[in-house]
Design a protein around this motif. Sequence first.
Motif, PDB file in Angstrom:
ATOM      1  N   THR A  16       0.850  -1.194   0.000  1.00  0.00           N
ATOM      2  CA  THR A  16       0.000   0.000   0.000  1.00  0.00           C
ATOM      3  C   THR A  16       0.887   1.246   0.000  1.00  0.00           C
ATOM      4  OG1 THR A  16      -0.087   0.217   2.411  1.00  0.00           O
ATOM      5  CG2 THR A  16      -1.761  -1.216   1.367  1.00  0.00           C
ATOM      6  N   ASP A  17       0.276   2.383  -0.252  1.00  0.00           N
ATOM      7  CA  ASP A  17       1.014   3.650  -0.194  1.00  0.00           C
ATOM      8  C   ASP A  17       1.646   3.841   1.188  1.00  0.00           C
ATOM      9  OD1 ASP A  17       0.284   4.175  -2.798  1.00  0.00           O
ATOM     10  OD2 ASP A  17      -1.218   5.689  -2.288  1.00  0.00           O
ATOM     11  N   ALA A  18       0.900   3.535   2.241  1.00  0.00           N
ATOM     12  CA  ALA A  18       1.412   3.704   3.607  1.00  0.00           C
ATOM     13  C   ALA A  18       2.584   2.761   3.873  1.00  0.00           C
ATOM     14  CB  ALA A  18       0.302   3.483   4.626  1.00  0.00           C
ATOM     15  N   GLU A  19       2.512   1.546   3.359  1.00  0.00           N
ATOM     16  CA  GLU A  19       3.617   0.602   3.546  1.00  0.00           C
ATOM     17  C   GLU A  19       4.872   1.082   2.818  1.00  0.00           C
ATOM     18  OE1 GLU A  19       0.873  -3.397   4.203  1.00  0.00           O
ATOM     19  OE2 GLU A  19       1.578  -2.911   2.184  1.00  0.00           O
ATOM     20  N   GLN A  33       4.742   9.739   7.077  1.00  0.00           N
ATOM     21  CA  GLN A  33       3.520  10.512   7.215  1.00  0.00           C
ATOM     22  C   GLN A  33       2.469   9.941   6.277  1.00  0.00           C
ATOM     23  OE1 GLN A  33       3.738  14.660   7.667  1.00  0.00           O
ATOM     24  NE2 GLN A  33       5.729  14.592   8.649  1.00  0.00           N
ATOM     25  N   CYS A  34       1.470   9.298   6.862  1.00  0.00           N
ATOM     26  CA  CYS A  34       0.459   8.571   6.092  1.00  0.00           C
ATOM     27  C   CYS A  34      -0.890   9.263   6.103  1.00  0.00           C
ATOM     28  CB  CYS A  34       0.323   7.146   6.642  1.00  0.00           C
ATOM     29  SG  CYS A  34       1.878   6.234   6.609  1.00  0.00           S
ATOM     30  N   GLY A  35      -0.986  10.408   6.741  1.00  0.00           N
ATOM     31  CA  GLY A  35      -2.267  11.065   6.933  1.00  0.00           C
ATOM     32  C   GLY A  35      -2.747  11.882   5.758  1.00  0.00           C
ATOM     33  N   PRO A  51      -9.040   5.422   3.919  1.00  0.00           N
ATOM     34  CA  PRO A  51      -8.871   4.581   2.723  1.00  0.00           C
ATOM     35  C   PRO A  51      -7.773   3.529   2.932  1.00  0.00           C
ATOM     36  CG  PRO A  51      -7.903   6.753   2.370  1.00  0.00           C
ATOM     37  CD  PRO A  51      -8.620   6.805   3.697  1.00  0.00           C
ATOM     38  N   ASP A  52      -7.843   2.477   2.130  1.00  0.00           N
ATOM     39  CA  ASP A  52      -6.865   1.389   2.231  1.00  0.00           C
ATOM     40  C   ASP A  52      -5.438   1.860   1.984  1.00  0.00           C
ATOM     41  OD1 ASP A  52      -8.841  -0.405   2.884  1.00  0.00           O
ATOM     42  OD2 ASP A  52      -9.035  -1.193   0.842  1.00  0.00           O
ATOM     43  N   THR A  53      -5.273   2.981   1.302  1.00  0.00           N
ATOM     44  CA  THR A  53      -3.928   3.511   1.062  1.00  0.00           C
ATOM     45  C   THR A  53      -3.214   3.886   2.357  1.00  0.00           C
ATOM     46  OG1 THR A  53      -4.855   5.718   0.731  1.00  0.00           O
ATOM     47  CG2 THR A  53      -4.459   4.381  -1.250  1.00  0.00           C
ATOM     48  N   ARG A  54      -3.975   4.040   3.446  1.00  0.00           N
ATOM     49  CA  ARG A  54      -3.396   4.413   4.740  1.00  0.00           C
ATOM     50  C   ARG A  54      -3.180   3.210   5.657  1.00  0.00           C
ATOM     51  NH1 ARG A  54      -6.423   9.723   6.946  1.00  0.00           N
ATOM     52  NH2 ARG A  54      -4.954   9.373   8.642  1.00  0.00           N
ATOM     53  N   ILE A  60       4.351  -6.560   8.467  1.00  0.00           N
ATOM     54  CA  ILE A  60       5.504  -5.868   7.878  1.00  0.00           C
ATOM     55  C   ILE A  60       6.336  -5.214   8.975  1.00  0.00           C
ATOM     56  CG2 ILE A  60       6.183  -3.931   6.393  1.00  0.00           C
ATOM     57  CD1 ILE A  60       3.922  -4.758   4.502  1.00  0.00           C
ATOM     58  N   VAL A  61       5.687  -4.617   9.968  1.00  0.00           N
ATOM     59  CA  VAL A  61       6.433  -4.023  11.086  1.00  0.00           C
ATOM     60  C   VAL A  61       7.139  -5.124  11.877  1.00  0.00           C
ATOM     61  CG1 VAL A  61       6.258  -2.673  13.216  1.00  0.00           C
ATOM     62  CG2 VAL A  61       4.915  -2.026  11.203  1.00  0.00           C
ATOM     63  N   GLU A  62       6.467  -6.238  12.100  1.00  0.00           N
ATOM     64  CA  GLU A  62       7.098  -7.363  12.800  1.00  0.00           C
ATOM     65  C   GLU A  62       8.330  -7.827  12.030  1.00  0.00           C
ATOM     66  OE1 GLU A  62       3.925 -10.220  13.102  1.00  0.00           O
ATOM     67  OE2 GLU A  62       2.687  -8.816  14.249  1.00  0.00           O
ATOM     68  N   TRP A  63       8.230  -7.912  10.721  1.00  0.00           N
ATOM     69  CA  TRP A  63       9.356  -8.295   9.866  1.00  0.00           C
ATOM     70  C   TRP A  63      10.488  -7.280   9.984  1.00  0.00           C
ATOM     71  CZ3 TRP A  63      10.614  -5.662   5.127  1.00  0.00           C
ATOM     72  CH2 TRP A  63      11.570  -6.302   4.353  1.00  0.00           C
ATOM     73  N   LEU A  64      10.161  -5.992   9.974  1.00  0.00           N
ATOM     74  CA  LEU A  64      11.178  -4.947  10.111  1.00  0.00           C
ATOM     75  C   LEU A  64      11.920  -5.029  11.444  1.00  0.00           C
ATOM     76  CD1 LEU A  64       9.284  -1.852   8.667  1.00  0.00           C
ATOM     77  CD2 LEU A  64      11.350  -2.911   7.719  1.00  0.00           C
ATOM     78  N   CYS A  65      11.241  -5.556  12.445  1.00  0.00           N
ATOM     79  CA  CYS A  65      11.828  -5.653  13.787  1.00  0.00           C
ATOM     80  C   CYS A  65      12.637  -6.932  14.003  1.00  0.00           C
ATOM     81  CB  CYS A  65      10.725  -5.595  14.842  1.00  0.00           C
ATOM     82  SG  CYS A  65       9.881  -4.011  14.940  1.00  0.00           S
ATOM     83  N   ASN A  66      12.397  -7.944  13.174  1.00  0.00           N
ATOM     84  CA  ASN A  66      12.986  -9.257  13.452  1.00  0.00           C
ATOM     85  C   ASN A  66      13.857  -9.851  12.346  1.00  0.00           C
ATOM     86  OD1 ASN A  66      11.809  -9.952  16.120  1.00  0.00           O
ATOM     87  ND2 ASN A  66       9.904  -9.631  15.021  1.00  0.00           N
TER      88      ASN A  66
END
Length: 125
Positions: A16-19, A33-35, A51-54, A60-66
């Motif tokens: 997504t755009d936010a990801e 900044q996803c707002g 919207p789903d773009t946010r 994904i955050v769990e992956w970034l941490c581990n």
Amino acid sequence: MLPLQQLATDKFGPLTDAELKLLEAVSMGTLAQCGSAKEEDNDPNHASTWPDTRTIRSSIVEWLCNDKEALTHNSSLRISVTQARFIGELDLSGTSLGFSLTLLSCAVPDGISLPEARLRKLDLA
């Protein structure tokens, strides 16, 4: 596409755009900044209407941490996001983070699990 974004796309499929913003921010050491430009559209109490773009998948955050390879792209020692909605429980149980995690005006409707997690800094303002 940044290397971290390519790694995530290979693992999780279309982002997504936010990801994409999250992964760019992690790579650059900035705030994702996803707002909306309209402040009234950024109230996390109304995140179900965003919207789903946010949206950001918690996995994904769990992956970034581990993930060892993903961690090599986080030289800023932070994950910082504002005004995004997280999909799924953010499970950081047993994770040892040597960096800060900041979720500002975000919605995590499925919750955050932190048993036995060790965090340098956690900001959930």
